[in-house]
Design a protein around this motif. Structure first.
Motif, short mmCIF file in Angstrom:
data_model
loop_
_atom_site.label_atom_id
_atom_site.label_comp_id
_atom_site.label_asym_id
_atom_site.label_seq_id
_atom_site.Cartn_x
_atom_site.Cartn_y
_atom_site.Cartn_z
N THR A 408 0.85 -1.20 0.00
CA THR A 408 0.00 0.00 0.00
C THR A 408 0.88 1.24 0.00
O THR A 408 1.82 1.34 0.81
CB THR A 408 -0.92 0.02 1.23
OG1 THR A 408 -1.64 -1.22 1.29
CG2 THR A 408 -1.90 1.18 1.16
N HIS A 410 1.54 5.18 0.70
CA HIS A 410 1.11 6.33 1.51
C HIS A 410 1.92 7.53 1.02
O HIS A 410 2.95 7.89 1.61
CB HIS A 410 1.34 6.09 3.00
CG HIS A 410 0.53 4.94 3.54
ND1 HIS A 410 -0.81 5.02 3.81
CD2 HIS A 410 0.89 3.66 3.83
CE1 HIS A 410 -1.25 3.86 4.27
NE2 HIS A 410 -0.23 3.01 4.29
N HIS A 414 6.40 6.84 1.07
CA HIS A 414 6.11 5.84 2.11
C HIS A 414 5.30 4.69 1.49
O HIS A 414 4.30 4.93 0.80
CB HIS A 414 5.32 6.45 3.27
CG HIS A 414 6.09 7.49 4.02
ND1 HIS A 414 6.96 7.20 5.04
CD2 HIS A 414 6.13 8.85 3.86
CE1 HIS A 414 7.49 8.31 5.51
NE2 HIS A 414 7.01 9.34 4.81
N HIS A 416 3.70 0.73 2.62
CA HIS A 416 3.43 -0.23 3.70
C HIS A 416 3.24 -1.61 3.08
O HIS A 416 2.41 -1.80 2.18
CB HIS A 416 2.17 0.19 4.47
CG HIS A 416 1.85 -0.74 5.61
ND1 HIS A 416 2.42 -0.62 6.86
CD2 HIS A 416 1.00 -1.81 5.70
CE1 HIS A 416 1.94 -1.56 7.66
NE2 HIS A 416 1.08 -2.30 6.97
#
Length: 480
Positions: A408, A410, A414, A416
Motif C-alpha cells: 500500500t 502512503h 512511504h 506499507h
C-alpha cells in the motif's frame, strides 16, 4: 410390601451362531478364490481363514472384525511368489507378523489413522484395478500373465479367446451369470442369505456340464509347509516390511469403518495390531497366505446380527469342519465363478463413486488418489503407496503455506507492506518477487505481525532484502 427386581435375561448365543454361519458361507468362496488368484494352492486360503477365526477371533482388539485372506493383498502375494518362490511366502508372512506385534506393543497402531484418505483410496483403487485386470483371464479359461504390462498387452487375444473358444464362451457365460445373480439377489426378500453364496451355487450348477477348469481342493496336510528360516535375504526382508505395513493399514482402516456400523465396543487399535500380528505369525509358520481384517466379511458379520466375538471364532470352526469333511464339494466350482467374485471385490476396492465424489470435493486430493493408483498399476504396491504419501505431504505443506503480501502506498515516499499467513520456503520465490517490485521510496514499513509461521529461509531472505535496500522498517510479531 416387597418389591421384586427383574433380572435381565442372560444373553443368548444363537445370534452369534447364526451370524457365524452366514460369515462362513461368504468367507469360503473368497478364501479359495483369493488363494487361486494369488498363485498358491486353494487350501492355503482356507488355512488362513481358519487361523483368522480360531486365533485372531479369540484375541482382544476388535469385537466384530473378521480376519482372513484379503483381496487387497492378492496382487502383492502374487508378485512376491513370482519373485521369491512359493517357499519364501511362509518366512515373509512370519516376519511381517512379528513386525506387526512389535508395532502394536510400541503403540504405533493409532498412527495408521493419520494416513491421508486420498492415499488410502488410491491404494485400494490401484489394487482393485490390478485385481480386476488379472481376473479377466480366468473368465476365458486362460492363465493370467505375470506382469501388469503383459496383462494389458494380452487383452486383445483374451477377448478373441473368450468369444471364439468353447472354454472362453462357457467361462464368460458362468462368470457373467455369477455377477448377475449376486446383483439381483440383493433386491429379493431373501437377501439375508448371502447373494455371493447363491451366485456360486447357481453358476456352479449351470456349469456342471460345461468344459471349464475347476478348483482342486485336497487335505490341508498336503499343502501346509512349515516355514524355512534359511531363506531371508534383502529382497525377502523388504517384502516382510511391505506386507506388515499394507496388512496393518488395511486392517486398521477396516476397523474404523466397521466401528461405524455398530454400537458395541470400539476397536482398540494397538491390541488389534498385535492380534493381527499373532495371526500372521501363525500363518507364516504354516506357510499360508497373509491375513488382514476384511471389510466384506466384517460387514456381513455385523449385518447378520453378531453380538460378540464368538461369531468370528465359530466361522473359523465351520471352515475347518467343511474342509475336513466335505472338500470334494469345492471341486464342482469353476474357476470362472471365483474370478467373478474377485472381479466384484476388485470393483468395490476401485469404488468409482467415491473417486468421483472426492474429485468434486477436492481436485488436489483426487490428484493424489489418481497418482497413487496409477503408480501402483505401473510399478508396484509399495512404490505407488510411498509416492502417494509423498504427494500428500507436499500437498499439505503447500496448503499450509498460504501467504498474502499486500503493498500500500502512503504518498510517494512511504510504502506499507503487510505480510499475512505462513511464510515457508515454498512461497519464497513469490515473496521475494513482490518485495523487489516495491517502488523506490524513502521509507518502507514491512509488517510481519500477521505471519503465523516464518521459517528460516524466508526470515533470512527478508532480512537480506531489507539490508540491501535500506530505509526498511521491519515490524515483527510480539513474542509471548
Amino acid at each position: 410390601m416387597s418389591t421384586r427386581t427383574e433380572r435381565p435375561a442372560p444373553p443368548t448365543l444363537w445370534p452369534d451362531v447364526g451370524a457365524s454361519l452366514v460369515v462362513f458361507l461368504v468367507a469360503l468362496p473368497l478364501c479359495v478364490g483369493i488363494a487361486v488368484a494369488s498363485g498358491v494352492p486353494a487350501e492355503l486360503g482356507i488355512v488362513t481363514g481358519v487361523v483368522g477365526g480360531l486365533v485372531v477371533g479369540l484375541l482382544p482388539g476388535s469385537t466384530m472384525q473378521v480376519s482372513g485372506p484379503a483381496a487387497g493383498l492378492t496382487v502383492l502375494v502374487a508378485d512376491t511368489v513370482a519373485a521369491h518362490g512359493p517357499h519364501a511366502l511362509g518366512v515373509i508372512v512370519l516376519g511381517a507378523g512379528l513386525l506387526q506385534v512389535a508395532m502394536g506393543l510400541l503403540r504405533l497402531g493409532r498412527w495408521f489413522r493419520a494416513i491421508s484418505p486420498a492415499v488410502v483410496q488410491g491404494m485400494l483403487a490401484g489394487i482393485g484395478l490390478v485385481l480386476v485386470l488379472g481376473q479377466l483371464y480366468p473368465f476365458a479359461g486362460q492363465d493370467q500373465p505375470g506382469t501388469t504390462a503383459a496383462k494389458f498387452a494380452g487383452l486383445v487375444d483374451l477377448a478373441q479367446a473368450a468369444l471364439t473358444t468353447a472354454v472362453g464362451l462357457s467361462g464368460l457365460a458362468v462368470g457373467v451369470l455369477t455377477l448377475v445373480v449376486a446383483w439381483l439377489w440383493k433386491r429379493t426378500p431373501w437377501r439375508a442369505v448371502p447373494g455371493m453364496l447363491v451366485a456360486v451355487v447357481v453358476a456352479s450348477a449351470v456349469g456342471v456340464l460345461l468344459p471349464l477348469p475347476r478348483i482342486s481342493v485336497g487335505p490341508l496336510t498336503d499343502v501346509v509347509d512349515l516355514v524355512d528360516l534359511s531363506l531371508p535375504n534383502a529382497g525377502v526382508l523388504g517384502a516382510m516390511l511391505t506386507f506388515a505395513l499394507v496388512a496393518s493399514a488395511e486392517s486398521l482402516f477396516s476397523a474404523a469403518a466397521v466401528d461405524r456400523m455398530h454400537s458395541g465396543p470400539r476397536t482398540r487399535y494397538n491390541r488389534e495390531l498385535v492380534a493381527q500380528g499373532v495371526g500372521n505369525t501363525v500363518c507364516g509358520v504354516l506357510g499360508a497366505l497373509p491375513m488382514t481384517a476384511v471389510i466384506v466379511r466384517s460387514a456381513t458379520n455385523v449385518d447378520a446380527g453378531a453380538r460378540t466375538r464368538l461369531s468370528r471364532v465359530l466361522h473359523g470352526v465351520w471352515l475347518l469342519v467343511f474342509v475336513v469333511l466335505l472338500p470334494g464339494v469345492l471341486s464342482y466350482v469353476p474357476l470362472a465363478v471365483l474370478a467373478a467374485l474377485l472381479v466384484q471385490a476388485g470393483w468395490k476396492l476401485l469404488a468409482p463413486a467415491q473417486v468421483r465424489a472426492l474429485a468434486r470435493a477436492d481436485r488436489a486430493e483426487a490428484a493424489v488418489l489418481v497418482l497413487t493408483a496409477v503408480l501402483i498399476v505401473l510399478t508396484d504396491l509399495l512404490t505407488g503407496t510411498l509416492a502417494g504419501l509423498l504427494a500428500a505431504v507436499v500437498k499439505t505443506a503447500w496448503d499450509m503455506s498460504r501467504l498474502t503480501v499486500t503493498v500500500t502506498a502512503h504518498g510517494e515516499d512511504h510504502h506499507h507492506v503487510a505480510v499475512r499467513g505462513n511464510a515457508t520456503f515454498l512461497k519464497l520465490p513469490g515473496l521475494l518477487e513482490t518485495l523487489e517490485a516495491v517502488p523506490d521510496s524513502r521509507h518502507v514499513r514491512v509488517d510481519l505481525t500477521g505471519v503465523r509461521h516464518l521459517d528460516q529461509a524466508c526470515g533470512q531472505a527478508i532480512d537480506q532484502w531489507a539490508a540491501g535496500r535500506g530505509g526498511v522498517e521491519l515490524i515483527h510479531p510480539v513474542s509471548d
